[in-house]
Motif scaffolding. Structure first.
Motif, PDB file in Angstrom:
ATOM      1  N   UNK A   1       7.908  -6.984  43.034  1.00  0.00           N
ATOM      2  CA  UNK A   1       7.043  -8.345  43.853  1.00  0.00           C
ATOM      3  C   UNK A   1       6.077  -7.675  44.935  1.00  0.00           C
ATOM      4  N   UNK A   2       4.977  -8.303  45.070  1.00  0.00           N
ATOM      5  CA  UNK A   2       3.987  -7.776  45.970  1.00  0.00           C
ATOM      6  C   UNK A   2       3.561  -8.817  46.880  1.00  0.00           C
ATOM      7  N   UNK A   3       3.440  -8.624  48.278  1.00  0.00           N
ATOM      8  CA  UNK A   3       2.912  -9.678  48.808  1.00  0.00           C
ATOM      9  C   UNK A   3       1.867  -8.883  49.932  1.00  0.00           C
ATOM     10  N   UNK A   4       0.592  -9.764  50.268  1.00  0.00           N
ATOM     11  CA  UNK A   4       0.421 -11.014  49.604  1.00  0.00           C
ATOM     12  C   UNK A   4      -0.493 -10.792  48.551  1.00  0.00           C
TER      13      UNK A   4
ATOM     14  N   UNK B   1      13.183   6.595  36.507  1.00  0.00           N
ATOM     15  CA  UNK B   1      13.235   8.171  36.522  1.00  0.00           C
ATOM     16  C   UNK B   1      11.888   8.569  36.097  1.00  0.00           C
ATOM     17  N   UNK B   2      11.811   9.938  36.398  1.00  0.00           N
ATOM     18  CA  UNK B   2      10.404  10.414  36.420  1.00  0.00           C
ATOM     19  C   UNK B   2       9.570  10.167  35.223  1.00  0.00           C
ATOM     20  N   UNK B   3      10.226   9.992  33.984  1.00  0.00           N
ATOM     21  CA  UNK B   3       9.632  10.145  32.671  1.00  0.00           C
ATOM     22  C   UNK B   3       9.693   8.714  31.968  1.00  0.00           C
ATOM     23  N   UNK B   4      10.099   7.716  32.735  1.00  0.00           N
ATOM     24  CA  UNK B   4      10.397   6.237  32.335  1.00  0.00           C
ATOM     25  C   UNK B   4       8.963   5.659  32.517  1.00  0.00           C
ATOM     26  N   UNK B   5       8.941   4.379  31.795  1.00  0.00           N
ATOM     27  CA  UNK B   5       7.793   3.510  32.369  1.00  0.00           C
ATOM     28  C   UNK B   5       7.733   3.175  33.266  1.00  0.00           C
ATOM     29  N   UNK B   6       6.525   2.749  34.047  1.00  0.00           N
ATOM     30  CA  UNK B   6       6.278   2.084  35.183  1.00  0.00           C
ATOM     31  C   UNK B   6       6.461   0.587  35.034  1.00  0.00           C
ATOM     32  N   UNK B   7       6.918  -0.056  36.082  1.00  0.00           N
ATOM     33  CA  UNK B   7       6.856  -1.594  36.314  1.00  0.00           C
ATOM     34  C   UNK B   7       6.030  -1.889  37.332  1.00  0.00           C
ATOM     35  N   UNK B   8       5.024  -2.688  37.219  1.00  0.00           N
ATOM     36  CA  UNK B   8       3.759  -3.059  38.126  1.00  0.00           C
ATOM     37  C   UNK B   8       4.123  -4.269  38.440  1.00  0.00           C
ATOM     38  N   UNK B   9       3.860  -4.597  39.839  1.00  0.00           N
ATOM     39  CA  UNK B   9       3.662  -5.726  40.495  1.00  0.00           C
ATOM     40  C   UNK B   9       2.385  -6.379  40.139  1.00  0.00           C
ATOM     41  N   UNK B  10       2.392  -7.831  40.531  1.00  0.00           N
ATOM     42  CA  UNK B  10       0.937  -8.620  40.073  1.00  0.00           C
ATOM     43  C   UNK B  10      -0.266  -8.069  41.005  1.00  0.00           C
ATOM     44  N   UNK B  11       0.237  -7.351  42.020  1.00  0.00           N
ATOM     45  CA  UNK B  11      -1.062  -6.670  42.808  1.00  0.00           C
ATOM     46  C   UNK B  11      -1.368  -7.792  44.065  1.00  0.00           C
ATOM     47  N   UNK B  12      -2.126  -7.061  44.771  1.00  0.00           N
ATOM     48  CA  UNK B  12      -2.822  -7.424  46.182  1.00  0.00           C
ATOM     49  C   UNK B  12      -4.130  -7.350  46.079  1.00  0.00           C
ATOM     50  N   UNK B  13      -4.913  -8.419  45.823  1.00  0.00           N
ATOM     51  CA  UNK B  13      -6.593  -8.414  46.108  1.00  0.00           C
ATOM     52  C   UNK B  13      -7.000  -8.239  47.405  1.00  0.00           C
ATOM     53  N   UNK B  14      -7.360  -7.056  47.744  1.00  0.00           N
ATOM     54  CA  UNK B  14      -7.787  -6.851  49.264  1.00  0.00           C
ATOM     55  C   UNK B  14      -9.249  -6.716  49.250  1.00  0.00           C
TER      56      UNK B  14
END
Lengths: 113, 115
Positions: free
Chosen positions: A5-8, A97-110
Motif C-alpha cells: 500500500x502506498x500513500x498518498x 527473496x532476491x530472485x522472487x517476483x516484485x509486488x508493486x503498490x498502486x503508486x503515488x502520482x507526484x
C-alpha cells in the motif's frame, strides 16, 4: 492476495519543497524498492533496500533522495528539494527473496509545480 | 551491464487470435526474466518468470513465454487474445551473476485487443 500500500495516491507540491512518499510493504518481505514511471511509460529503478540499508541505487537517486524504514513496517522515500523533473508516478515494490517476483503498490502520482 | 528491449510500442490483435509481445535482453551472466502487466492507474502486476529449468513458462491469465538463450529473447504469448488483455506489458531482467539487486524494465508494449 497480500498488497503493498502506498500513500498518498496523489501529491502536488511546489518546486523546492520536501515530499515524503509512504509505503507499507508486505509484512514478511525482506527486499524493498522504489521505481518511478514518467508519462505512463518507462519504468526507472531508483533504489533497493535490504537489511536496513541501501543495497543499490541508480544515478537518479542523488543527494536529494533518501529512504528509510523507520519502524519495521513503513518504507519511505523523501525528496528534499523537489524539481520539476521529479514529476512522475512513484512505485514502491517488495519481494520475499532476491530472485522472487516484485509486488508493486498502486503508486503515488507526484506533480511538482 | 544489463538491458532489455521491447521493440514494439504497440501491438494490435483481433480478439481470439494469438498474440506475441517481444522482448530481448542483454546480461553478462544468466538472466532472471519477468513479465508484468499494468492496467490504467494501477501498479505493475506479475505475470510470469523464468529463473531456470524448462524454457517454456506458463503464467497467469493463460499467458506463457519462451526463453531462448541463443536469441536472447523472452517473448510473451497467448494462444487466444481477449479484449480484457488490453494493457501495458513490461519485460524485466536481472543479471544473476553481477551481484545487482535491481530489475531493469523495458519501455513497455501497449497491447490492444480489438473486438
Amino acid at each position: 492476495e497480500p498488497e503493498v500500500t502506498q500513500t498518498p495516491s496523489h501529491q502536488v507540491t511546489q518546486m523546492g519543497q520536501e515530499v515524503i512518499l509512504r509505503c507499507v510493504p508486505i509484512s514478511n518481505h525482506l527486499y524493498f524498492y522504489w521505481y518511478r514511471q514518467i508519462l505512463g511509460q518507462k519504468v526507472e529503478f531508483l533504489v533497493s533496500f535490504y537489511n536496513n540499508e541501501i543495497s543499490e541505487k541508480s544515478e537518479i537517486f542523488d543527494d536529494q533522495f533518501s529512504v528509510e524504514r523507520p519502524d519495521g513496517s513503513n518504507f519511505t522515500l523523501k525528496i528534499r528539494s523537489t524539481k520539476l523533473e521529479d514529476s512522475a508516478m512513484y512505485f514502491c515494490a517488495s519481494s520475499e527473496s532476491r530472485n522472487e517476483k516484485l509486488f508493486f503498490g498502486s503508486g503515488t502520482q507526484l506533480s511538482v509545480l | 551491464a544489463q538491458s532489455v528491449a521491447q521493440p514494439e510500442d504497440q501491438v494490435n490483435v483481433a480478439e481470439g487470435n494469438p498474440l506475441t509481445v517481444k522482448c530481448t535482453y542483454s546480461v553478462s551472466g544468466n538472466p532472471y526474466l519477468f513479465w508484468y502487466v499494468q492496467y490504467p492507474n494501477r501498479g505493475l502486476q506479475f505475470l510470469l518468470k523464468y529463473i531456470t529449468g524448462d524454457n517454456l513458462v506458463k503464467g497467469s491469465y493463460g499467458f506463457e513465454a519462451e526463453f531462448n538463450k541463443s536469441q536472447t529473447s523472452f517473448h510473451l504469448k497467448k494462444p487466444s487474445a481477449l479484449v480484457s488483455d488490453s494493457a501495458l506489458y513490461f519485460c524485466a531482467v536481472r543479471d544473476s551473476h553481477s551481484g545487482t539487486y535491481k530489475y531493469i524494465f523495458g519501455t513497455g508494449t501497449r497491447l490492444k485487443v480489438l473486438a
